[in-house]
Design an enzyme around this catalytic site. Structure first.
Site, PDB file in Angstrom:
ATOM      1  N   HIS A 127     -25.784  38.253 -69.282  1.00 41.85           N
ATOM      2  CA  HIS A 127     -24.958  39.465 -69.211  1.00 41.85           C
ATOM      3  C   HIS A 127     -25.821  40.698 -68.956  1.00 41.85           C
ATOM      4  CE1 HIS A 127     -21.524  42.025 -69.841  1.00 41.85           C
ATOM      5  NE2 HIS A 127     -22.134  42.668 -70.815  1.00 41.85           N
ATOM      6  N   LYS A 192     -13.957  51.870 -64.396  1.00 39.59           N
ATOM      7  CA  LYS A 192     -12.928  51.606 -65.405  1.00 39.59           C
ATOM      8  C   LYS A 192     -13.318  52.249 -66.726  1.00 39.59           C
ATOM      9  CE  LYS A 192     -14.261  47.289 -67.685  1.00 39.59           C
ATOM     10  NZ  LYS A 192     -15.619  47.134 -67.214  1.00 39.59           N
TER      11      LYS A 192
END
Length: 312
Positions: A127, A192
């Site tokens: 990640h 976002k």
């Protein structure tokens, strides 16, 4: 060389073994009545180069304990070198403090794997790339951009209207790597803002996506809310179609239903995490195997060859 599989994703372990043209080492990974994990290695591994294949996906804690106990069993059985092959590294999203009095769990897990006796770690698409630095042992982080690019070329015609999209600012480097493998395709970014834990709200599109075939590319799809919201925003901005390529399909809760009811043409994920029944039943979800990529990395490590050449 020996290959040992935990219980988290045996189909992937078997596929890796088939790529390497060798059997999985006979072992028993079972649980007592109180759910304690017990491991028995049924073959001699003394002096062997052993690779333990185990994703730490759901249930993350159980699969992590399996991995640690397998490593300990191999170390006590005099395995010469033990490599923890972790296609999906759980806890990777807890790579930094997000507030006061919070842990950095990814570092803790790295310490546990190292102290259990692992000599090396092989994982895929962490990640956050800097998690490699959490380990005090050699760690290889495989990148899936070539694997994904090859699949895109097989299923989507190349053209100037193809555009790679990062679903958030943090994934731009990952998306750019894929775009370069697709004849240096154009890149767009979805800005976002999260409205709460596990929820996301798309606010803006950076880049002109009108009349473009968009390929969203990210490392993890958990609730799939980010993907579906991003796809909706892209279509609202005039995109011709939107597909998504994801390395790790966590797909928890109602994620499969969310994908099925979204504007996504399809969601393509690797088999780093074994597919759940809802994911298998979803007509919009397709799997591409990462076994050849991981298998080739294992072969190179065992033969003391360069792993970085896989990134060329």
């Amino acid at each position: 060389m020996k290959l040992l599989s935990g219980n988290s994703n045996r189909p992937l372990s078997q596929a890796i073994a088939e790529y390497l043209d060798m059997p999985l080492t006979r072992a028993q990974v079972r649980r007592f009545a109180d759910l304690e994990v017990f491991v028995t290695i049924d073959e001699n591994v003394r002096g062997e180069d052993v690779f333990v294949i185990q994703s730490t996906s759901y249930p993350a804690n159980d699969n992590l304990m399996e991995l640690l106990i397998c490593i300990d069993a191999l170390k006590r059985a005099s395995g010469k070198r033990i490599t923890a092959v972790i296609p999906y590294f759980g806890y990777a999203r807890q790579d930094r403090k997000t507030g006061g009095r919070t842990p950095i769990s990814a570092k803790l897990v790295a310490n546990l794997i190292t102290r259990s006796g692992a000599d090396r770690v092989l994982t895929m698409d962490l990640h956050a790339g800097q998690i490699q630095g959490f380990f005090d042992i050699p760690t290889d982080n495989l990148l899936p951009s070539r694997l994904m690019a090859e699949d895109i070329r097989r299923h989507y015609p190349m053209g100037d209207d193809l555009m790679v999209v990062s679903p958030d600012v943090g994934g731009v480097v990952r998306a750019r790597a894929l775009a370069k493998r697709l004849d240096d395709a154009d890149l767009a970014i979805v800005d976002k803002r999260r409205s709460g834990p596990g929820q996301s709200e798309v606010m803006n599109i950076i880049g002109d996506v009108k009349d473009r075939r968009c390929i969203l590319f990210d490392d993890i799809a958990d609730s799939a809310g980010t993907l579906c919201n991003a796809a909706q925003a892209l279509m609202a901005h005039g995109a011709k179609s939107v597909s998504a390529y994801i390395t790790h399909g966590v797909l928890s809760g109602a994620a499969a239903d969310r994908v099925a009811n979204s504007v996504l043409t399809e969601l393509v994920v690797t088999d780093s995490i074994e597919a759940s029944d809802p994911a298998k039943a979803c007509p919009k979800i397709r799997y591409v195997s990462c076994a050849p990529l991981i298998g080739e990395a294992i072969r190179r490590i065992a033969n003391e060859e360069s792993v970085s050449k896989l990134f060329d």
